[in-house]
Scaffold this motif. Structure first.
Motif, PDB file in Angstrom:
ATOM      1  N   GLU A 183     -58.422 -24.719 -98.538  1.00 32.46           N
ATOM      2  CA  GLU A 183     -57.156 -25.011 -99.220  1.00 32.46           C
ATOM      3  C   GLU A 183     -56.039 -25.405 -98.257  1.00 32.46           C
ATOM      4  N   ASP A 184     -55.859 -24.644 -97.196  1.00 29.57           N
ATOM      5  CA  ASP A 184     -54.768 -24.932 -96.270  1.00 29.57           C
ATOM      6  C   ASP A 184     -55.059 -26.154 -95.399  1.00 29.57           C
ATOM      7  N   LEU A 185     -56.279 -26.213 -94.844  1.00 32.50           N
ATOM      8  CA  LEU A 185     -56.637 -27.342 -93.980  1.00 32.50           C
ATOM      9  C   LEU A 185     -57.269 -28.498 -94.746  1.00 32.50           C
ATOM     10  N   GLY A 186     -57.855 -28.224 -95.911  1.00 35.27           N
ATOM     11  CA  GLY A 186     -58.420 -29.281 -96.750  1.00 35.27           C
ATOM     12  C   GLY A 186     -59.821 -29.729 -96.398  1.00 35.27           C
ATOM     13  N   TYR A 187     -60.576 -28.913 -95.665  1.00 31.41           N
ATOM     14  CA  TYR A 187     -61.922 -29.306 -95.277  1.00 31.41           C
ATOM     15  C   TYR A 187     -62.958 -28.783 -96.271  1.00 31.41           C
ATOM     16  N   SER A 188     -64.047 -29.539 -96.406  1.00 31.70           N
ATOM     17  CA  SER A 188     -65.140 -29.117 -97.276  1.00 31.70           C
ATOM     18  C   SER A 188     -66.482 -29.112 -96.551  1.00 31.70           C
ATOM     19  N   GLU A 189     -66.456 -29.339 -95.245  1.00 30.97           N
ATOM     20  CA  GLU A 189     -67.680 -29.409 -94.453  1.00 30.97           C
ATOM     21  C   GLU A 189     -67.542 -28.540 -93.213  1.00 30.97           C
ATOM     22  N   ALA A 190     -68.562 -27.758 -92.937  1.00 28.54           N
ATOM     23  CA  ALA A 190     -68.571 -26.908 -91.738  1.00 28.54           C
ATOM     24  C   ALA A 190     -69.311 -27.620 -90.619  1.00 28.54           C
ATOM     25  N   PRO A 191     -69.010 -27.273 -89.396  1.00 31.64           N
ATOM     26  CA  PRO A 191     -68.023 -26.305 -88.970  1.00 31.64           C
ATOM     27  C   PRO A 191     -66.614 -26.901 -88.991  1.00 31.64           C
ATOM     28  N   VAL A 192     -65.640 -26.022 -88.988  1.00 35.23           N
ATOM     29  CA  VAL A 192     -64.249 -26.418 -88.806  1.00 35.23           C
ATOM     30  C   VAL A 192     -63.776 -25.739 -87.536  1.00 35.23           C
ATOM     31  N   CYS A 193     -63.302 -26.540 -86.603  1.00 40.50           N
ATOM     32  CA  CYS A 193     -62.803 -26.024 -85.333  1.00 40.50           C
ATOM     33  C   CYS A 193     -61.288 -26.117 -85.337  1.00 40.50           C
ATOM     34  N   VAL A 194     -60.655 -25.017 -84.992  1.00 38.45           N
ATOM     35  CA  VAL A 194     -59.201 -24.962 -84.915  1.00 38.45           C
ATOM     36  C   VAL A 194     -58.823 -24.541 -83.507  1.00 38.45           C
TER      37      VAL A 194
ATOM     38  N   VAL B 217     -65.978 -23.708 -73.022  1.00 41.23           N
ATOM     39  CA  VAL B 217     -64.828 -23.472 -73.896  1.00 41.23           C
ATOM     40  C   VAL B 217     -65.066 -22.185 -74.682  1.00 41.23           C
ATOM     41  N   PRO B 218     -64.252 -21.167 -74.447  1.00 39.31           N
ATOM     42  CA  PRO B 218     -64.423 -19.926 -75.198  1.00 39.31           C
ATOM     43  C   PRO B 218     -64.004 -20.116 -76.654  1.00 39.31           C
ATOM     44  N   PHE B 219     -64.694 -19.434 -77.552  1.00 35.50           N
ATOM     45  CA  PHE B 219     -64.370 -19.553 -78.969  1.00 35.50           C
ATOM     46  C   PHE B 219     -64.716 -18.262 -79.691  1.00 35.50           C
ATOM     47  N   VAL B 220     -64.128 -18.131 -80.870  1.00 40.07           N
ATOM     48  CA  VAL B 220     -64.430 -17.033 -81.774  1.00 40.07           C
ATOM     49  C   VAL B 220     -65.031 -17.657 -83.021  1.00 40.07           C
ATOM     50  N   GLU B 221     -66.131 -17.108 -83.488  1.00 40.88           N
ATOM     51  CA  GLU B 221     -66.780 -17.610 -84.700  1.00 40.88           C
ATOM     52  C   GLU B 221     -66.369 -16.766 -85.898  1.00 40.88           C
ATOM     53  N   VAL B 222     -66.052 -17.450 -87.001  1.00 39.91           N
ATOM     54  CA  VAL B 222     -65.730 -16.784 -88.257  1.00 39.91           C
ATOM     55  C   VAL B 222     -66.616 -17.396 -89.339  1.00 39.91           C
ATOM     56  N   ASP B 223     -67.394 -16.552 -89.998  1.00 37.74           N
ATOM     57  CA  ASP B 223     -68.287 -17.001 -91.066  1.00 37.74           C
ATOM     58  C   ASP B 223     -67.506 -17.017 -92.375  1.00 37.74           C
ATOM     59  N   ILE B 224     -67.273 -18.194 -92.922  1.00 32.24           N
ATOM     60  CA  ILE B 224     -66.458 -18.300 -94.139  1.00 32.24           C
ATOM     61  C   ILE B 224     -67.210 -17.846 -95.392  1.00 32.24           C
ATOM     62  N   ARG B 225     -68.518 -17.642 -95.275  1.00 29.69           N
ATOM     63  CA  ARG B 225     -69.272 -17.114 -96.428  1.00 29.69           C
ATOM     64  C   ARG B 225     -68.934 -15.659 -96.680  1.00 29.69           C
ATOM     65  N   THR B 226     -68.567 -14.939 -95.629  1.00 28.91           N
ATOM     66  CA  THR B 226     -68.297 -13.509 -95.754  1.00 28.91           C
ATOM     67  C   THR B 226     -66.818 -13.165 -95.597  1.00 28.91           C
ATOM     68  N   ASN B 227     -65.980 -14.166 -95.406  1.00 27.37           N
ATOM     69  CA  ASN B 227     -64.561 -13.931 -95.187  1.00 27.37           C
ATOM     70  C   ASN B 227     -63.761 -14.813 -96.147  1.00 27.37           C
ATOM     71  N   PRO B 228     -63.403 -14.289 -97.327  1.00 27.15           N
ATOM     72  CA  PRO B 228     -62.694 -15.094 -98.327  1.00 27.15           C
ATOM     73  C   PRO B 228     -61.363 -15.665 -97.840  1.00 27.15           C
ATOM     74  N   ALA B 229     -60.628 -14.924 -97.031  1.00 20.84           N
ATOM     75  CA  ALA B 229     -59.352 -15.425 -96.520  1.00 20.84           C
ATOM     76  C   ALA B 229     -59.574 -16.622 -95.601  1.00 20.84           C
ATOM     77  N   ALA B 230     -60.602 -16.555 -94.767  1.00 20.69           N
ATOM     78  CA  ALA B 230     -60.920 -17.678 -93.881  1.00 20.69           C
ATOM     79  C   ALA B 230     -61.385 -18.886 -94.681  1.00 20.69           C
ATOM     80  N   ARG B 231     -62.199 -18.645 -95.717  1.00 18.83           N
ATOM     81  CA  ARG B 231     -62.662 -19.743 -96.573  1.00 18.83           C
ATOM     82  C   ARG B 231     -61.471 -20.435 -97.239  1.00 18.83           C
ATOM     83  N   GLN B 232     -60.517 -19.655 -97.723  1.00 19.99           N
ATOM     84  CA  GLN B 232     -59.325 -20.228 -98.353  1.00 19.99           C
ATOM     85  C   GLN B 232     -58.516 -21.036 -97.341  1.00 19.99           C
ATOM     86  N   TYR B 233     -58.353 -20.513 -96.150  1.00 22.00           N
ATOM     87  CA  TYR B 233     -57.619 -21.221 -95.101  1.00 22.00           C
ATOM     88  C   TYR B 233     -58.254 -22.578 -94.805  1.00 22.00           C
ATOM     89  N   VAL B 234     -59.573 -22.582 -94.626  1.00 21.94           N
ATOM     90  CA  VAL B 234     -60.287 -23.815 -94.280  1.00 21.94           C
ATOM     91  C   VAL B 234     -60.262 -24.828 -95.432  1.00 21.94           C
TER      92      VAL B 234
END
Length: 83
Positions: A46-57, A27-44
């Motif tokens: 606030e928008d999705l409501g998760y507090s535990e990594a990883p989050v797969c979308v 399964v191909p995937f793209v990794e996004v590190d939420i520690r270095t990407n504030p927009a991704a952290r907010q998405y995960v």
């Protein structure tokens, strides 16, 4: 279909096994590190409501297929969609 794996970096054990399982299933995937990407952290958190990594979308057009943590059942399910 594409998959984005939101991680907290290489020290995250569940992130590592999730990426390994996706790779093993082909399964191909793209990794996004939420520690270095504030927009991704907010998405995960606030928008999705998760507090535990990883989050797969799964980008399948529905916006409804996502999960948190190491979930081999979901990985196997989406692997059948990429065969």
């Amino acid at each position: 279909m594409s998959v984005t794996v939101y991680t907290t970096g290489p020290s995250c054990g569940r992130c590592t096994v999730t990426k390994s399982a996706l790779t093993k299933k082909g399964v191909p995937f793209v990794e996004v590190d939420i520690r270095t990407n504030p927009a991704a952290r907010q998405y995960v958190t606030e928008d999705l409501g998760y507090s535990e990594a990883p989050v797969c979308v799964v980008e399948d057009g529905t916006g409804e297929d996502h999960w948190s943590g190491f979930r081999p059942d979901h990985i196997a399910r989406i692997a059948t969609r990429t065969e």
